[in-house]
Write a protein that holds these residues in place. Structure first.
Motif, PDB file in Angstrom:
ATOM      1  N   LYS A  50       0.722  -1.088   0.166  1.00 17.28           N
ATOM      2  CA  LYS A  50      -0.208   0.168  -0.095  1.00 17.28           C
ATOM      3  C   LYS A  50       0.794   1.207  -0.060  1.00 17.28           C
ATOM      4  O   LYS A  50       0.467   2.313  -0.266  1.00 17.28           O
ATOM      5  N   ARG A  52       2.127   2.465   2.511  1.00 12.71           N
ATOM      6  CA  ARG A  52       1.360   3.085   3.803  1.00 12.71           C
ATOM      7  C   ARG A  52       2.389   3.494   4.913  1.00 12.71           C
ATOM      8  O   ARG A  52       3.383   2.412   5.072  1.00 12.71           O
ATOM      9  N   ASN A 139      -6.261  -0.064  -1.207  1.00 14.32           N
ATOM     10  CA  ASN A 139      -5.863   0.858  -2.165  1.00 14.32           C
ATOM     11  C   ASN A 139      -4.385   1.508  -1.837  1.00 14.32           C
ATOM     12  O   ASN A 139      -4.006   1.280  -0.507  1.00 14.32           O
ATOM     13  N   SER A 145     -10.920   4.725  -1.778  1.00 11.56           N
ATOM     14  CA  SER A 145     -11.038   3.197  -1.371  1.00 11.56           C
ATOM     15  C   SER A 145     -11.829   2.311  -2.456  1.00 11.56           C
ATOM     16  O   SER A 145     -12.440   2.778  -3.060  1.00 11.56           O
ATOM     17  N   HIS A 222      -7.188  12.894   2.385  1.00 10.78           N
ATOM     18  CA  HIS A 222      -7.366  11.266   2.241  1.00 10.78           C
ATOM     19  C   HIS A 222      -8.550  11.008   1.416  1.00 10.78           C
ATOM     20  O   HIS A 222      -9.165  11.760   0.791  1.00 10.78           O
TER      21      HIS A 222
HETATM   22 MG    MG Z   1      -7.888   3.391   4.091  1.00 15.93          MG
END
Ligand code: MG
Ligand code: AMP
Length: 318
Positions: A50, A52, A139, A145, A222
């Protein structure tokens, strides 16, 4: 690769999870990218795929009260009441974590976010794997999303071997997140269970103006498409231009000829609007338009979650 969410493929996915691999699967909120929550190396793969940031903790998905007890250190009465009222379903509870949960899952916090999903495929997958599953949305970090298996395949298809296809997510926005402390409940993110319903069960929920980000749902932007989003109250003045789109809250006839028009609901039903939100944004983002206008939605019930996502999408370009 996308597999239909039949029992054989659910079991194949469960085996992959047991072997420390990641799997994308449907939940009632959005598609998740899951790994065994008890295996730090497996969870690390989620962050890698991700992109992330490691400061962003994950939600742990469980299928039973037994599994919750494996994950949390204490279960206050108020948490049990919320579970009884809203589980399985789109409510995430942040509670003190147990030692079995590795630090990578919680970003080093001493609390863990936990949820019991309502989607049958998610439940079967957790049951078949026999372990709690840490899963954020499937995602790239910060992007829209996914609410269909195709969204996942398009964004992460080259990085995820198994995508279970359970159709379109029925709720369509992420879970509501609340943090439960001894004598206080705090809202960390609006989502699939309206705040009003939680307060009816659990009493007053604190909403604090965060100076410190506890959930990335609180980042200024976001859940954002690449196309510029502009929220508007009065849609009569938008340009009737084919390089633009307008997302309407409910279906009606407009005096426009050229602008692309999409409706979130037929006649204002919030559930339908929430379920269509990300699908609609994905479709419009793929058209590479100049601007996507979005009509403001009444901020009550699920409207709070929808407006939160739209405002964050707008903030990306402002
Ligand atoms: Mg999320
Ligand atoms: P996602 O799975 O991408 O929808 O994101 C999960 C959300 O849960 C993120 O906003 C996290 O920051 C939030 N979250 C997970 N664990 C915690 C925790 N221990 N404390 C506060 N927020 C959390």
């Amino acid at each position: 690769m996308i597999y239909p969410a039949k029992d054989t493929f659910i079991h194949m996915a469960a085996q992959a999870l047991q072997q420390g691999n990641v799997v994308a699967f449907p939940t009632e909120t959005v598609y998740g990218l899951g790994a065994n929550a008890l295996n730090a190396e497996a969870v690390a793969k989620i962050f890698e795929i991700k992109q992330r940031p490691f400061f962003d903790p994950l939600i742990v998905h469980v299928d039973s009260l037994n599994m919750v007890q494996q994950v949390v250190a204490t279960l206050p009465d108020i948490a049990l009441r919320c579970m009884e009222a809203f589980w399985p379903g789109p409510l995430t509870l942040v509670l003190p974590k147990s030692n079995s949960i590795p630090e990578i899952v919680t970003a080093g916090l001493d609390t863990v976010a936990v949820r019991m999903p309502q989607h049958e495929v998610a439940q079967k997958l957790i049951q078949a794997s026999g372990v709690p599953i840490a899963a954020p949305s499937a995602n790239p970090f910060g992007y829209l999303s996914p609410t269909t298996a195709e969204h996942v395949a398009k964004q992460l298809g080259d990085k995820v071997d198994i995508i279970l296809d359970g159709g379109k997510c029925p709720v369509g926005v992420e879970s509501t997140i609340i943090k439960i402390e001894r004598d206080a409940i705090t809202l960390l993110r609006h989502g699939g269970i309206p705040l009003e319903e939680i307060e009816a069960v659990a009493g007053k929920v604190n909403i604090i103006k965060h100076t410190q980000v506890e959930a990335p749902g609180q980042l200024p932007y976001h859940y954002a498409p690449k196309t510029k989003i502009v929220l508007i109250k009065d849609i009569t003045n938008i340009p009737d231009d084919s390089s633009c789109a307008i997302i309407l809250y409910k279906k009606r006839d407009l005096p426009f000829k050229n602008i692309h028009t999409m409706y979130l609901s037929d006649n204002g039903d919030m559930r339908q609007a929430a379920a269509n939100l990300f699908t609609c944004l994905h479709a419009l983002d793929a058209m590479k338009l100049a601007v996507i206008y979005a009509e403001e939605i009444p901020e009550v019930g699920l409207g709070q979650a929808i407006m939160d996502r739209l405002k964050k999408a707008q903030a990306r370009h402002s």
